[in-house]
Design a protein around this motif. Structure first.
Motif, PDB file in Angstrom:
ATOM      1  N   SER A   2       0.446  -1.308   0.159  1.00  0.00           N
ATOM      2  CA  SER A   2       0.021  -0.020   0.157  1.00  0.00           C
ATOM      3  C   SER A   2       0.760   1.269   0.113  1.00  0.00           C
ATOM      4  O   SER A   2       1.899   1.080   0.638  1.00  0.00           O
ATOM      5  N   SER A   4       1.503   5.515   1.137  1.00  0.00           N
ATOM      6  CA  SER A   4       0.488   7.089   1.529  1.00  0.00           C
ATOM      7  C   SER A   4       0.984   7.539   1.699  1.00  0.00           C
ATOM      8  O   SER A   4       2.497   7.485   2.165  1.00  0.00           O
ATOM      9  N   TYR A  33       1.614  11.955   7.368  1.00  0.00           N
ATOM     10  CA  TYR A  33       1.089  11.164   8.794  1.00  0.00           C
ATOM     11  C   TYR A  33      -0.457  10.387   8.722  1.00  0.00           C
ATOM     12  O   TYR A  33      -0.930  10.135   9.010  1.00  0.00           O
ATOM     13  N   LYS A  36      -1.972   8.341   7.378  1.00  0.00           N
ATOM     14  CA  LYS A  36      -1.036   7.014   7.112  1.00  0.00           C
ATOM     15  C   LYS A  36      -2.606   6.517   8.548  1.00  0.00           C
ATOM     16  O   LYS A  36      -2.692   5.547   8.149  1.00  0.00           O
ATOM     17  N   SER A  37      -2.869   7.498   9.376  1.00  0.00           N
ATOM     18  CA  SER A  37      -3.597   6.655  10.003  1.00  0.00           C
ATOM     19  C   SER A  37      -4.971   7.352   9.700  1.00  0.00           C
ATOM     20  O   SER A  37      -6.223   6.568  10.258  1.00  0.00           O
ATOM     21  N   ARG A  40      -5.623   3.169   4.109  1.00  0.00           N
ATOM     22  CA  ARG A  40      -4.210   2.299   3.278  1.00  0.00           C
ATOM     23  C   ARG A  40      -4.591   2.579   1.925  1.00  0.00           C
ATOM     24  O   ARG A  40      -5.464   3.768   1.999  1.00  0.00           O
TER      25      ARG A  40
END
Length: 50
Positions: A2, A4, A33, A36-37, A40
């Protein structure tokens, strides 16, 4: 696999001083970030979080 991605854009030509570039990188870092949070396979622009 994946991916990001965090994106930050330079909007004013000629403002490539060290402080400005540090801020640009800081915004891209925050965007990645955030991506990512959120899970995916995300792409987030810094303008979406500021």
């Amino acid at each position: 696999m994946s991916v990001s991605i965090g994106i930050s854009c330079l909007t004013q030509v000629g403002l490539a001083d060290e402080t400005f570039l540090d801020k640009l990188i800081e915004k891209a870092d925050a965007a990645v970030y955030t991506a990512k949070s959120q899970g995916r396979n995300r792409t987030i622009c810094s303008s979406d979080i500021y």
